[in-house]
Design a protein around this motif. Structure first.
Motif, short mmCIF file in Angstrom:
data_model
loop_
_atom_site.label_atom_id
_atom_site.label_comp_id
_atom_site.label_asym_id
_atom_site.label_seq_id
_atom_site.Cartn_x
_atom_site.Cartn_y
_atom_site.Cartn_z
N THR A 76 -81.00 -55.25 64.00
CA THR A 76 -79.75 -54.54 63.86
C THR A 76 -78.80 -55.66 64.88
O THR A 76 -78.88 -56.43 65.30
N ASN A 92 -75.49 -55.38 67.10
CA ASN A 92 -74.89 -54.59 68.13
C ASN A 92 -74.00 -55.28 68.60
O ASN A 92 -73.59 -56.39 68.85
N GLU A 147 -84.33 -48.72 58.70
CA GLU A 147 -84.07 -47.50 59.61
C GLU A 147 -84.79 -47.52 60.95
O GLU A 147 -84.04 -47.21 61.91
N THR A 185 -82.96 -49.41 64.02
CA THR A 185 -81.93 -48.83 64.47
C THR A 185 -81.92 -47.83 65.82
O THR A 185 -81.09 -47.77 66.52
N SER A 229 -80.55 -48.75 70.48
CA SER A 229 -79.50 -47.59 70.67
C SER A 229 -80.14 -46.41 71.13
O SER A 229 -79.30 -45.68 72.01
N ALA A 254 -73.35 -45.49 66.48
CA ALA A 254 -74.83 -45.51 66.73
C ALA A 254 -75.18 -44.91 67.96
O ALA A 254 -76.27 -43.95 67.99
N VAL A 298 -78.58 -46.11 58.72
CA VAL A 298 -78.14 -47.47 58.34
C VAL A 298 -77.01 -47.51 57.64
O VAL A 298 -76.83 -47.07 56.58
N THR A 325 -77.14 -53.22 55.07
CA THR A 325 -78.08 -54.37 55.27
C THR A 325 -77.35 -55.64 54.58
O THR A 325 -76.68 -55.48 53.86
N GLY A 376 -73.35 -45.69 62.09
CA GLY A 376 -74.67 -46.11 61.73
C GLY A 376 -74.68 -47.58 62.17
O GLY A 376 -73.82 -48.24 62.88
N ARG A 377 -75.77 -48.27 61.88
CA ARG A 377 -76.03 -49.67 62.43
C ARG A 377 -76.00 -50.55 61.12
O ARG A 377 -76.57 -50.43 59.93
N VAL A 432 -77.67 -53.99 59.47
CA VAL A 432 -79.04 -54.41 59.62
C VAL A 432 -79.28 -55.86 59.14
O VAL A 432 -78.90 -55.87 57.71
#
Length: 340
Positions: free
Chosen positions: A56, A58, A145, A148, A152, A179, A310, A313, A333-334, A336
């Motif tokens: 991920t 961040n 998924e 993440t 976090s 997140a 997610v 991506t 969300g994150r 990725v």
């Protein structure tokens, strides 16, 4: 103009297997990120190697990329290129001798990663870590998924553990659609807390689905809106968006605020908010080897109590675009990076 990092890349071992990774040889903005080839890490005693499929992006990755951790790195074991990334998911590739684990080669795992450790960051095709930094991926989760959750989720878990609230206590989560904030809402509900959370109009359905008991509009004067629900103030707040004193106004006298600080050269600077409010600074590296905490997150995800989100991506080669997207804000969300 970017600033060169403080060390040069080590000489490659002749004939050593190589891998792709994303790192920096010069500090700077997203443009400083490079897709590089570096020697594949060797699995040492008591270690496990993972073939990474997802890592991920961040906010914490930015401070390594732009040089804010330069003083820490000068004193540490790393050499350029510095590899970023704090959480990953992939497949167990190799288990070193004397490793204490029930994992087997071929198992799907997720892991928390500290890029300032000698093992380097998660933006790489292979990672070598201690067994207590990883656990199996949640049932039915994709690699993206699962990636993440470790950093976090452990950040949110650490915040709640520091606050140590009794069941039935009230807590405000600021940045609830993000997140870490999203996991904080869900974990607080799993702990039996009463949760009031902020959300933009477009995020209200999402935040409600995470379990928030009350939702207030995000933005300026959010504390006043929280006080309309809790006139004497909530028992505690988790501030994921650095609103500081503004959020403290919604907390009762003698309450607590958990904040996620950016350390100055690795040192946490004391924060005072007055009115007897205790500030808990959430430093997730303290949970790097907290296997029981990480595996408990997996169990909650297995049972459907944690939603793995997610946002999008990106191929690893497009890491710079992912960093720009995160910096622009509004990510739910994150983001990725995918290593095929």
């Amino acid at each position: 103009m970017t600033k060169p990092v403080s060390r040069s890349q080590p000489a490659e071992t002749l004939g050593a297997p190589m891998m792709k990774a994303v790192g920096v040889t010069r500090y700077g903005g997203p443009e400083a990120l490079e897709l590089v080839e570096v020697p594949r890490p060797q699995t040492g005693p008591k270690q496990i190697r993972i073939r990474v499929h997802a890592a991920t992006v961040n906010p914490g990755d930015f401070v390594l990329r732009n040089g804010e951790l330069d003083e820490v790195l000068k004193a540490g074991p790393l050499t350029a290129p510095y590899i970023l990334g704090m959480e990953a998911a992939g497949v167990v590739d190799e288990i070193g001798p004397e490793a204490t684990t029930d994992l087997q080669v071929g198992d799907n795992v997720m892991a928390i990663v500290m890029p300032i450790d000698a093992t380097g960051g998660a933006y790489a095709e292979y990672l070598v870590l201690d067994p207590d930094q990883m656990t199996r991926v949640p049932v039915g989760a994709t690699f993206a998924e699962a990636a993440t959750l470790p950093m976090s989720g452990l950040t949110a878990r650490r915040a709640l553990d520091l606050l140590a609230l009794d069941a039935g206590a009230s807590i405000a989560v600021i940045g609830a659609a993000g997140a870490v904030g999203g996991y904080a809402v869900q974990l607080a509900k799993a702990d039996g807390l009463r949760v009031i959370a902020d959300a933009a109009a477009a995020d209200e359905t999402l935040v409600a689905s995470l379990g928030a008991d009350q939702i207030v509009a995000r933005g300026p004067e959010v504390a006043q809106r929280i006080l309309q629900w809790w006139p004497t103030g909530v028992d505690a707040a988790i501030d994921t968006v650095s609103r500081g004193e503004e959020i403290a106004a919604a907390v009762r006298d003698g309450g607590q605020v958990a904040v996620i600080p950016v350390p100055h050269n690795g040192v946490l600077v004391p924060i005072e908010l007055g009115r007897g409010i205790t500030v808990q600074q959430v430093w997730v590296p303290e949970y790097t080897h907290a296997y029981d905490k990480l595996d408990a997150l997996r169990v909650l995800a297995d049972s459907g109590q944690l939603l793995l989100r997610v946002a999008r991506t990106y191929p690893a080669a497009e890491a710079a675009q992912a960093h720009r997207a995160l910096a622009a804000g509004g990510v739910r969300g994150r983001l990725v990076l995918v290593f095929d």
